[in-house]
Scaffold this motif. Structure first.
Motif, PDB file in Angstrom:
ATOM      1  N   PHE A 116      -4.098  -0.219   8.182  1.00  0.00           N
ATOM      2  CA  PHE A 116      -3.503   0.988   7.602  1.00  0.00           C
ATOM      3  C   PHE A 116      -3.333   0.867   6.106  1.00  0.00           C
ATOM      4  O   PHE A 116      -3.580   1.809   5.357  1.00  0.00           O
ATOM      5  N   ILE A 117      -2.924  -0.323   5.669  1.00  0.00           N
ATOM      6  CA  ILE A 117      -2.717  -0.500   4.231  1.00  0.00           C
ATOM      7  C   ILE A 117      -4.024  -0.303   3.488  1.00  0.00           C
ATOM      8  O   ILE A 117      -4.076   0.387   2.459  1.00  0.00           O
ATOM      9  N   VAL A 118      -5.096  -0.872   4.032  1.00  0.00           N
ATOM     10  CA  VAL A 118      -6.379  -0.732   3.336  1.00  0.00           C
ATOM     11  C   VAL A 118      -6.841   0.725   3.352  1.00  0.00           C
ATOM     12  O   VAL A 118      -7.355   1.232   2.355  1.00  0.00           O
ATOM     13  N   ILE A 119      -6.601   1.410   4.469  1.00  0.00           N
ATOM     14  CA  ILE A 119      -6.965   2.836   4.527  1.00  0.00           C
ATOM     15  C   ILE A 119      -6.224   3.617   3.447  1.00  0.00           C
ATOM     16  O   ILE A 119      -6.807   4.401   2.698  1.00  0.00           O
ATOM     17  N   ILE A 120      -4.912   3.370   3.342  1.00  0.00           N
ATOM     18  CA  ILE A 120      -4.120   4.088   2.340  1.00  0.00           C
ATOM     19  C   ILE A 120      -4.694   3.796   0.957  1.00  0.00           C
ATOM     20  O   ILE A 120      -4.905   4.702   0.151  1.00  0.00           O
ATOM     21  N   ALA A 121      -4.953   2.512   0.711  1.00  0.00           N
ATOM     22  CA  ALA A 121      -5.477   2.138  -0.606  1.00  0.00           C
ATOM     23  C   ALA A 121      -6.813   2.819  -0.860  1.00  0.00           C
ATOM     24  O   ALA A 121      -7.070   3.314  -1.964  1.00  0.00           O
ATOM     25  N   ILE A 158       5.275  -1.912   1.293  1.00  0.00           N
ATOM     26  CA  ILE A 158       3.920  -1.454   1.591  1.00  0.00           C
ATOM     27  C   ILE A 158       3.359  -0.665   0.405  1.00  0.00           C
ATOM     28  O   ILE A 158       2.205  -0.848   0.000  1.00  0.00           O
ATOM     29  N   ALA A 159       4.194   0.193  -0.176  1.00  0.00           N
ATOM     30  CA  ALA A 159       3.728   0.973  -1.323  1.00  0.00           C
ATOM     31  C   ALA A 159       3.299   0.039  -2.451  1.00  0.00           C
ATOM     32  O   ALA A 159       2.278   0.267  -3.108  1.00  0.00           O
ATOM     33  N   ALA A 160       4.075  -1.019  -2.648  1.00  0.00           N
ATOM     34  CA  ALA A 160       3.739  -1.955  -3.718  1.00  0.00           C
ATOM     35  C   ALA A 160       2.419  -2.652  -3.423  1.00  0.00           C
ATOM     36  O   ALA A 160       1.572  -2.818  -4.311  1.00  0.00           O
ATOM     37  N   VAL A 161       2.212  -3.013  -2.170  1.00  0.00           N
ATOM     38  CA  VAL A 161       0.953  -3.672  -1.801  1.00  0.00           C
ATOM     39  C   VAL A 161      -0.219  -2.735  -2.064  1.00  0.00           C
ATOM     40  O   VAL A 161      -1.245  -3.137  -2.621  1.00  0.00           O
ATOM     41  N   VAL A 165      -5.064  -1.185  -5.165  1.00  0.00           N
ATOM     42  CA  VAL A 165      -5.876  -0.205  -5.888  1.00  0.00           C
ATOM     43  C   VAL A 165      -6.012  -0.580  -7.346  1.00  0.00           C
ATOM     44  O   VAL A 165      -7.077  -0.465  -7.941  1.00  0.00           O
ATOM     45  N   GLU A 166      -4.919  -1.066  -7.917  1.00  0.00           N
ATOM     46  CA  GLU A 166      -4.869  -1.142  -9.368  1.00  0.00           C
ATOM     47  C   GLU A 166      -5.543  -2.382  -9.935  1.00  0.00           C
ATOM     48  O   GLU A 166      -6.238  -2.301 -10.928  1.00  0.00           O
TER      49      GLU A 166
END
Lengths: 368, 467, 361
Positions: free
Chosen positions: C95-100, C308-311, C316-317
């Motif tokens: 999920f984290i990678v999808i969000i990113a 999670i938001a920070a990850v 991305v950044e």
């Protein structure tokens, strides 16, 4: 409570960064030179010569339009060089007209330029392409006493209206679309400068990337009608074949075209039916139009004349093996597999067409 | 039992207008105790002294059976006269409150062209009478509370027994009882103390000084809170959209009303995005406007030395200052300042090349638009919101504006008024609400109470289970 | 006020949650992804819709067996605590990678169209703050946001009018003009466009009317399929096959075609307004990811959301190994297909499992 903290955080970030990062901010409107037209000539050694027209705000400048030109091989490089020449940064956000000299178009470099601009997301889609007879720089730096604002003049020239529907008004998207599609061939309006006036005199035809010929606006109008344009510009008819009628002038023309193919690429056949409704505005000849029989006969005459013109046009295109109308689309629709340019060429040259023109004159104005 | 009069005297010591008046009657020497500031001489004579001398005071007064000192004191501070009979050791209480109060005037903040013009006054009794004379119905019930630990302000909660939602009523009563605040000068303070989201810029209860507003709210099943000494009454619960409804909408023809209502609603969004969009277009997206407009803008911006962000901030602040100065000044001077200041500063700023003339037009229009909402708090909010959007646009252009919009909408969606969602049109509640939204249908169709009131009346179709 | 209540989602919430989570970045580039099929791609969204609707059946069925459990809990129940947690960790990473991936592709588009030559760090930060703000309101607040996004972006469809006028309807013929390989590449690349409906297995416990959830979810699904279908049909009409292959964001070019007398260019407005759709998509995923971290660490905590938001921000950044990042964002969508099929497997396990547990009891 947390929500509130987030809210304050958002607001404060917006507040602080909104004011602080001055170095990073974009130049605002007054620091930009908004180029509205851009032209390309062929230089002496085959390189590009780029000319850019920048309209200036109406009141505070002696010249209404600044014109710069430069020899360059790459568009972006040229823009940067010109920016240093002018005191402002040249941007293409408001580009409206893209001009190419005939020489340039015949050399086949147009696609390269247009493709570069097509990639640029700052450009809009209402950029019209034009072929210019001689030098682009001449056109852009010319002095048009009647229309002091050269850009407004150019712009108006390429705004679709009822009297110029013969022009294809090729935009960047249209150009790319017809260039890359295996079915269509590109048409671009052809501009000539005569003393102080600019005029679309002809329409340039492209085969692949190169411009190869021009056709008259009358023929182009018929091509437009065949490719589905509904409102046509006025048509003047000069009769040759008969004694009674001499000339007629049709206006407010609604046209409707129906093309049906026999779906076979081996022995291609199409039936083209053109339905036209128009107002007969002027007539020179010896018929008494109050008589309905005579009236019908005149209708038939014009009909025959138009049919001949359409057939002429199609025959010309067939000889050139060009298909700006997109007749081969009616074969591609039913063709399994990949459609190629060769197929278009084959279909166009083998084409057997059957044209019917169906003209109906609505009225003859308010006088009997 | 019985309280000696000395106890009262010591409690009231140091209050110069507390009067202890000895009057001799045929049987006894009685003492009248009252505040001379709250009791008019004539009333005192009519209500107390004459009946006393005629021996019929018992008929018009209330005998305090088991007097305790605080009860006596509160009676006196309310403006009653306490009569002490030393022989029988009895206290009588006569309601003689007769402090001068303002008469009913025309509403100032919520004026309309047509429709009733009476406004609430600062007397609770008068305000109640203004409502009661409009609803002559036994179902109009009221609960009284005394709040304010120091001021002992009287608060009345009004509702229609047969329409209003009892859960809502319980919440309101609970909230009022739990308010712990020293004093109330105006009902708006109570309103803020009852907010679920104290940090929100948006008003969560409607405050009006028009009796017709209050009455139509009551009939819709809302709860109305009146406070003594305050000419605004609180209506709850309300939705975001209702802040743009003026009572005049119901007095106008329906088409006109719908048009004006839509202008008010969309005016709110226009006023917060107009000048920010100017910044975005000039700084980030010069391709968005037609060329001719751009050329004119370029010309007017040519000599302005500031970035669009600073330019807009400057002009918006000037407008705020003008408005604030106008409202602080005496009325007569205020008007001149408003007009003169507006015109003079506007033209002078353009002449001096501080701002572009296009911006003056935009700022003026958005200032006018911000005054459209009938609810004054809402119009203040819209002005505040604009600054958020201005900064967002200054940073990221349209992208910033859209993020700010997302924030605004999400904030509105999470807001509640009396635990009921605030954005009723978006969160579907009742299909009949649509008849009275952007389009106000002719009065014939407006039979149903609105969804947000969750009224118990039979006229309303079932409420969508939501909260 | 209703943070503590579990059952909060009514039918509108379900419809729009499904609908808006699907319409994310993928619509922007779908015609390009399907371009291997050439002009015949226009009906592909309809096919995807049918596939998604079929895949919805096992998900809902499984949900109905475990009415009060999210998929994370179901994993722990079916596989035991430790294997379940392991699967949940993998899901969380996914999920984290999808969000990113969604964030980075949208923010990059914004950089190309609206914020030219600007760094994207601060826009990304603000964007993530906004997502966190939405998610902190709970699933219902996300659902409401989805509704408003739908209302605010519905008029995009009107802007397709210009594309239709300039386009050529004959491009839709011939109907089935493609080879098997072309079809497979297109569906492999394009199926991710419907990704997002599978999240229903995570908010299923919150739905009030679970019996009718399938119907509501299908309505939401088909609304978004309709939206996608309109865009790809008009793209087929408007572009040549070369353009479909080479234009990365056909929607952008369709918006460019719009000419209004007071607004010359609608594309910037359209792309920036698209943020509503992206926000609702990312918010839903982030909410699920937060639930995942909650269940892995066995305590619901607010801080998980920020972690999670920070990850995501870091992913991305910081372009450490940019190629790896690109590859990760591309490949992660293939995992989505596993996600689609996973519930079917779980259903089988569930059917086999009760016999054992009954014996145990």
């Amino acid at each position: 409570m947390r929500k509130v903290i987030i809210l304050f955080f958002l607001v404060s970030v917006i507040l602080t960064t909104g004011c602080s990062d001055r170095e990073q901010t974009q130049p605002s409107l007054e620091d930009l030179a908004l180029a509205s037209s851009m032209g390309f000539d062929l230089g002496d050694h085959g390189e590009m010569k780029m000319t850019i027209g920048i309209p200036l705000p109406p009141n505070d400048s002696p010249v209404p339009t600044q014109v710069f030109s430069i020899h360059t091989n790459m568009i972006q490089e040229g823009l940067v060089k010109l920016s240093s020449e002018s005191d402002k940064m040249i941007v293409l956000n408001q580009l409206r007209t893209l001009l190419f000299s005939e020489e340039f178009a015949r050399s086949g470099k147009v696609t390269e330029v247009v493709q570069h601009l097509y990639r640029d997301s700052t450009l809009g889609n209402n950029v019209r392409l034009v072929i210019v007879k001689d030098d682009v720089e001449d056109v852009l730096s010319g002095n048009y006493s009647e229309n002091e604002h050269m850009d407004a003049y150019l712009n108006d020239l390429f705004q679709p209206n009822l009297h110029n529907s013969f022009s294809p008004f090729t935009s960047i998207h249209d150009y790319m679309n017809t260039q890359t599609s295996p079915v269509y061939h590109t048409m671009i309006p052809y501009l000539e400068k005569k003393e102080d006036v600019l005029k679309i005199t002809k329409i340039a035809l492209f085969d692949n990337k190169k411009m190869i010929d021009t056709i008259s606006t009358e023929k182009s109008l018929l091509i437009q009608a065949l490719s589905g344009v509904n409102k046509l510009s006025p048509i003047s008819v000069t009769f040759h074949g008969n004694e009674i009628d001499k000339e007629a002038f049709l206006e407010q023309i609604d046209s409707k075209v129906k093309i049906s193919s026999n779906k076979s690429t081996e022995t291609p056949k199409v039936a083209i039916e053109l339905k036209i409704k128009a107002v007969l505005i002027e007539y020179k000849g010896d018929r008494d139009l109050t008589n309905s029989k005579q009236y019908k006969k005149l209708e038939k005459e014009i009909n025959a004349h138009l049919k001949e013109e359409v057939e002429d046009t199609l025959q010309y295109l067939q000889e050139m093996e060009l298909d700006p109308v997109g007749i081969s689309e009616y074969f591609r629709m039913y063709y399994k597999g990949k459609w190629t340019e060769e197929l278009t060429r084959k279909v166009t040259s083998d084409l057997d067409y059957n044209v019917t023109v169906n003209l109906k004159i609505r009225n003859t104005g308010t006088l009997r | 039992m019985g309280i000696p009069i000395e106890a009262l005297k010591s409690k009231l010591a140091g209050i110069e207008d507390a009067v202890f008046k000895q009057i001799e009657t045929t049987e006894d020497e009685v003492t009248l105790i009252y505040f001379s500031s709250l009791v008019d001489k004539l009333t005192l004579h009519q209500m107390v002294i004459r009946p006393l001398s005629e021996g019929i005071l018992e008929n018009s007064s209330e005998v305090i059976v088991q007097p305790n000192i605080s009860e006596l004191i509160s009676a006196i501070t309310e403006g009653s006269t306490v009569v002490y009979f030393p022989k029988q050791n009895v206290y009588l209480k006569v309601n003689t409150f007769s402090a001068p109060s303002a008469s009913i005037t025309v509403t100032d903040t919520e004026s309309t062209v047509i429709g009733p013009t009476n406004a609430f006054t600062e007397s609770l009794e008068t305000n109640l009478s203004l409502i009661k004379r409009r609803i002559q119905n036994l179902n109009l019930k009221s609960n009284n509370f005394v709040i304010g630990t120091e001021t002992h302000t009287q608060v009345t909660v009004l509702y229609m027994d047969n329409i209003a939602n009892k859960e809502n009523l319980d919440i309101v009563i609970d909230k009022i009882q739990n308010v712990n605040h020293p004093g109330f000068n105006d009902s708006s303070i109570l309103q803020k103390l009852m907010d679920n989201h104290p940090f929100s810029p948006f008003p969560q209860y409607h405050e009006t000084d028009r009796p017709d507003n209050a009455v139509s709210a009551l009939l819709d099943g809302r709860i109305v809170i009146l406070m003594n000494n305050s000419n605004g009454v609180i209506i709850c619960p309300i939705s975001f959209f209702e802040l743009f409804i003026s009572p005049e909408d119901y007095y106008n023809r329906w088409m006109t009303a719908s048009l004006l209502r839509s202008i008010r609603f969309f005016g709110f969004f226009l006023t917060i995005i107009m000048t920010p969009t100017y910044i975005s277009v000039l700084t980030y997206h010069p391709e968005m406007l037609p060329f001719d407009v751009l050329l004119n803008l370029q010309e007017s911006r040519e000599k302005v030395p500031f970035s669009p962000l600073i330019e807009v901030l400057f002009m918006e602040l000037v407008i705020e200052i003008l408005r604030e100065a106008g409202s602080r000044m005496p009325t007569k001077i205020g008007q001149t300042i408003g007009i003169v200041g507006g015109i003079v500063i506007g033209t002078a700023a353009v002449e001096a090349h501080l701002v572009s003339n296009t911006l003056i037009v935009l700022v003026a229009i958005s200032a006018l638009l911000s005054f459209l909402p009938p609810n004054f708090i809402m119009s203040n909010t819209s002005r505040f919101m604009r600054y958020i959007f201005i900064f967002a646009a200054g940073m990221f252009g349209l992208f910033g504006q859209m993020i700010a919009f997302a924030w605004l909408f999400h904030h509105l969606l999470t807001l509640t008024s009396l635990n009921t969602a605030y954005m009723t049109p978006i969160i579907p509640r009742k299909s009949s609400d649509l008849l009275d939204s952007f389009v106000r249908m002719p009065a014939k169709f407006l039979k149903h109470t609105s969804g947000i009131a969750k009224a118990q009346s039979k006229k309303s179709p079932p409420v969508e289970k939501e909260e | 006020m209703d943070m503590n209540k579990v059952k909060t989602l009514n039918r509108y919430h379900v419809i729009f949650l499904i609908q808006n989570v699907i319409v994310g970045t993928s619509v922007l580039s779908l015609p390009n992804r399907l371009s291997s099929m050439g002009y015949s791609q226009w009906w592909m969204p309809l096919l995807f819709g049918i596939v998604a609707n079929l895949l919805l059946i096992p998900i809902i069925w499984l949900g109905l067996q475990y009415k009060n459990d999210t998929l994370f809990v179901i994993h722990e129940k079916l596989f035991g605590k430790w294997i379940g947690k392991l699967i949940n960790i993998m899901l969380l990473l996914y999920f984290i990678v999808i969000i990113a991936a969604v964030c980075s592709s949208y923010i990059e588009l914004v950089q190309v169209v609206a914020l030219i030559n600007r760094k994207i760090t601060i826009p990304l930060l603000i964007f993530l703050c906004m997502v966190v703000y939405i998610v902190s309101g709970g699933i219902k607040s996300i659902a409401r946001f989805c509704m408003i996004s739908f209302l605010l972006t519905l008029w995009f469809l009107y802007f397709l009018k210009w594309g239709v006028m300039d386009g050529n309807i004959s491009h839709t013929l011939p109907l089935f003009n493609f080879t098997k390989e072309e079809f497979f590449t297109a569906s492999k690349k394009g199926l991710m466009a419907i990704g997002g409906f599978e999240l229903i297995s995570f908010y299923f416990p919150h739905i009030i009317n679970q019996k009718k959830a399938f119907k509501h979810a299908s309505i939401g699904l088909w609304i978004s399929i309709g939206f996608t279908f309109c865009f790809s049909l008009v793209s087929v009409m408007f572009f040549s096959q070369w353009q479909l292959k080479n234009v990365l964001y056909p929607v952008l070019n369709l918006f460019k075609e719009v000419e209004l007398s007071f607004l010359e260019r609608i594309d910037v407005l359209g792309i920036t307004m698209w943020v509503f759709l992206i926000l609702s998509t990312v918010a839903a995923y982030l909410w699920v990811a937060k639930k995942g971290l909650d269940s892995i660490r066995s305590t619901p905590k607010k801080i998980h959301l920020y972690i999670i938001a920070a990850v995501v921000f870091v992913l991305v950044e910081f372009p450490y190994m940019e190629e790896f990042q690109q590859l990760m964002f591309e490949r992660v969508f293939y995992l989505m297909y596993a996600m689609f099929l996973w519930p079917i497997l779980l259903c089988f396990i569930h059917i086999l499992k009760p016999k054992k547990s009954e014996g145990g009891e």
